[in-house]
Design a protein around this motif. Structure first.
Motif, PDB file in Angstrom:
ATOM      1  N   GLY A  99       0.814  -1.213   0.000  1.00  7.75           N
ATOM      2  CA  GLY A  99       0.000   0.000   0.000  1.00  7.75           C
ATOM      3  C   GLY A  99       0.846   1.260   0.000  1.00  7.75           C
ATOM      4  N   GLN A 100       1.907   1.257   0.784  1.00  4.13           N
ATOM      5  CA  GLN A 100       2.815   2.409   0.817  1.00  4.13           C
ATOM      6  C   GLN A 100       3.503   2.595  -0.533  1.00  4.13           C
ATOM      7  OE1 GLN A 100       5.195   1.283   4.216  1.00  4.13           O
ATOM      8  NE2 GLN A 100       3.987   2.556   5.602  1.00  4.13           N
ATOM      9  N   LEU A 101       3.908   1.500  -1.151  1.00  4.91           N
ATOM     10  CA  LEU A 101       4.533   1.597  -2.474  1.00  4.91           C
ATOM     11  C   LEU A 101       3.535   2.095  -3.516  1.00  4.91           C
ATOM     12  CD1 LEU A 101       6.774  -1.573  -2.557  1.00  4.91           C
ATOM     13  CD2 LEU A 101       7.531   0.794  -2.692  1.00  4.91           C
ATOM     14  N   ALA A 102       2.304   1.614  -3.428  1.00  3.91           N
ATOM     15  CA  ALA A 102       1.274   2.079  -4.361  1.00  3.91           C
ATOM     16  C   ALA A 102       1.061   3.579  -4.213  1.00  3.91           C
ATOM     17  CB  ALA A 102      -0.037   1.322  -4.116  1.00  3.91           C
ATOM     18  N   ARG A 103       1.024   4.064  -2.966  1.00  9.37           N
ATOM     19  CA  ARG A 103       0.867   5.500  -2.735  1.00  9.37           C
ATOM     20  C   ARG A 103       2.078   6.266  -3.283  1.00  9.37           C
ATOM     21  NH1 ARG A 103      -1.345   7.445   2.716  1.00  9.37           N
ATOM     22  NH2 ARG A 103      -3.251   7.331   1.527  1.00  9.37           N
ATOM     23  N   ALA A 104       3.272   5.766  -3.028  1.00 10.91           N
ATOM     24  CA  ALA A 104       4.495   6.436  -3.499  1.00 10.91           C
ATOM     25  C   ALA A 104       4.546   6.518  -5.022  1.00 10.91           C
ATOM     26  CB  ALA A 104       5.727   5.697  -2.972  1.00 10.91           C
ATOM     27  N   HIS A 105       3.906   5.567  -5.695  1.00 12.92           N
ATOM     28  CA  HIS A 105       3.910   5.557  -7.156  1.00 12.92           C
ATOM     29  C   HIS A 105       2.655   6.196  -7.748  1.00 12.92           C
ATOM     30  CE1 HIS A 105       7.602   3.347  -7.829  1.00 12.92           C
ATOM     31  NE2 HIS A 105       7.289   2.615  -6.769  1.00 12.92           N
TER      32      HIS A 105
ATOM     33  N   ALA B  13      -5.400  -4.442  -2.888  1.00 12.37           N
ATOM     34  CA  ALA B  13      -5.635  -4.438  -4.335  1.00 12.37           C
ATOM     35  C   ALA B  13      -4.378  -4.859  -5.095  1.00 12.37           C
ATOM     36  CB  ALA B  13      -6.093  -3.050  -4.779  1.00 12.37           C
ATOM     37  N   VAL B  14      -3.224  -4.359  -4.660  1.00 14.38           N
ATOM     38  CA  VAL B  14      -1.958  -4.717  -5.312  1.00 14.38           C
ATOM     39  C   VAL B  14      -1.694  -6.212  -5.148  1.00 14.38           C
ATOM     40  CG1 VAL B  14       0.555  -4.434  -5.196  1.00 14.38           C
ATOM     41  CG2 VAL B  14      -0.927  -2.423  -5.152  1.00 14.38           C
ATOM     42  N   LEU B  15      -1.867  -6.724  -3.934  1.00 13.79           N
ATOM     43  CA  LEU B  15      -1.620  -8.147  -3.696  1.00 13.79           C
ATOM     44  C   LEU B  15      -2.605  -9.027  -4.452  1.00 13.79           C
ATOM     45  CD1 LEU B  15      -0.728  -8.051   0.087  1.00 13.79           C
ATOM     46  CD2 LEU B  15       0.829  -8.441  -1.841  1.00 13.79           C
ATOM     47  N   GLU B  16      -3.851  -8.589  -4.549  1.00 12.73           N
ATOM     48  CA  GLU B  16      -4.837  -9.356  -5.309  1.00 12.73           C
ATOM     49  C   GLU B  16      -4.476  -9.372  -6.794  1.00 12.73           C
ATOM     50  OE1 GLU B  16      -8.025 -11.679  -6.520  1.00 12.73           O
ATOM     51  OE2 GLU B  16      -6.992 -11.487  -4.612  1.00 12.73           O
ATOM     52  N   ALA B  17      -4.023  -8.253  -7.325  1.00 20.95           N
ATOM     53  CA  ALA B  17      -3.587  -8.205  -8.728  1.00 20.95           C
ATOM     54  C   ALA B  17      -2.409  -9.151  -8.954  1.00 20.95           C
ATOM     55  CB  ALA B  17      -3.202  -6.776  -9.106  1.00 20.95           C
TER      56      ALA B  17
ATOM     57  N   PRO C  99       4.641  -4.707 -11.818  1.00 17.69           N
ATOM     58  CA  PRO C  99       5.147  -3.345 -12.038  1.00 17.69           C
ATOM     59  C   PRO C  99       4.287  -2.302 -11.338  1.00 17.69           C
ATOM     60  CG  PRO C  99       4.063  -4.152 -14.008  1.00 17.69           C
ATOM     61  CD  PRO C  99       4.041  -5.271 -13.006  1.00 17.69           C
ATOM     62  N   LEU C 100       4.925  -1.394 -10.604  1.00 20.19           N
ATOM     63  CA  LEU C 100       4.206  -0.316  -9.924  1.00 20.19           C
ATOM     64  C   LEU C 100       4.473   1.034 -10.560  1.00 20.19           C
ATOM     65  CD1 LEU C 100       4.421  -1.144  -6.122  1.00 20.19           C
ATOM     66  CD2 LEU C 100       2.473  -1.319  -7.630  1.00 20.19           C
ATOM     67  N   ALA C 101       5.699   1.276 -10.966  1.00 18.59           N
ATOM     68  CA  ALA C 101       6.034   2.569 -11.566  1.00 18.59           C
ATOM     69  C   ALA C 101       5.407   2.666 -12.945  1.00 18.59           C
ATOM     70  CB  ALA C 101       7.543   2.743 -11.649  1.00 18.59           C
TER      71      ALA C 101
END
Length: 77
Positions: free
Chosen positions: A28-34, A49-53, A68-70
């Motif tokens: 979640g923190q990485l998703a926010r940072a990106h 959501a990221v983990l489910e994806a 990929p997040l960025a």
């Protein structure tokens, strides 16, 4: 980001062993940072959501998924 699953549960992020709670918070923190979470968005919900994806990308119940997040990583994937 690389997510490793064991029996359908995230057990490591980028090779570092994590608990489920840590996985939710860190993704979640990485998703926010990106920029994938708005200012009022829930970090834990974003992590889920990221983990489910990542889990959907996994062929079986165990293994490793590159997620990929960025923005440039999403375009290249």
């Amino acid at each position: 980001m690389t997510v490793t699953f064991d029996d359908g549960r995230p057990v490591a992020l980028d090779g570092e062993t994590v608990t489920l709670a840590e996985a939710l918070l860190l993704t979640g923190q990485l998703a926010r940072a990106h920029g994938l979470v708005g200012p009022g968005g829930s970090v834990l919900a974003a992590g889920a959501a990221v983990l489910e994806a990542a889990r959907r990308e996994l062929a079986g119940a165990s293994g490793t998924v590159r997620l990929p997040l960025a923005e440039q990583e999403r375009r290249a994937a």
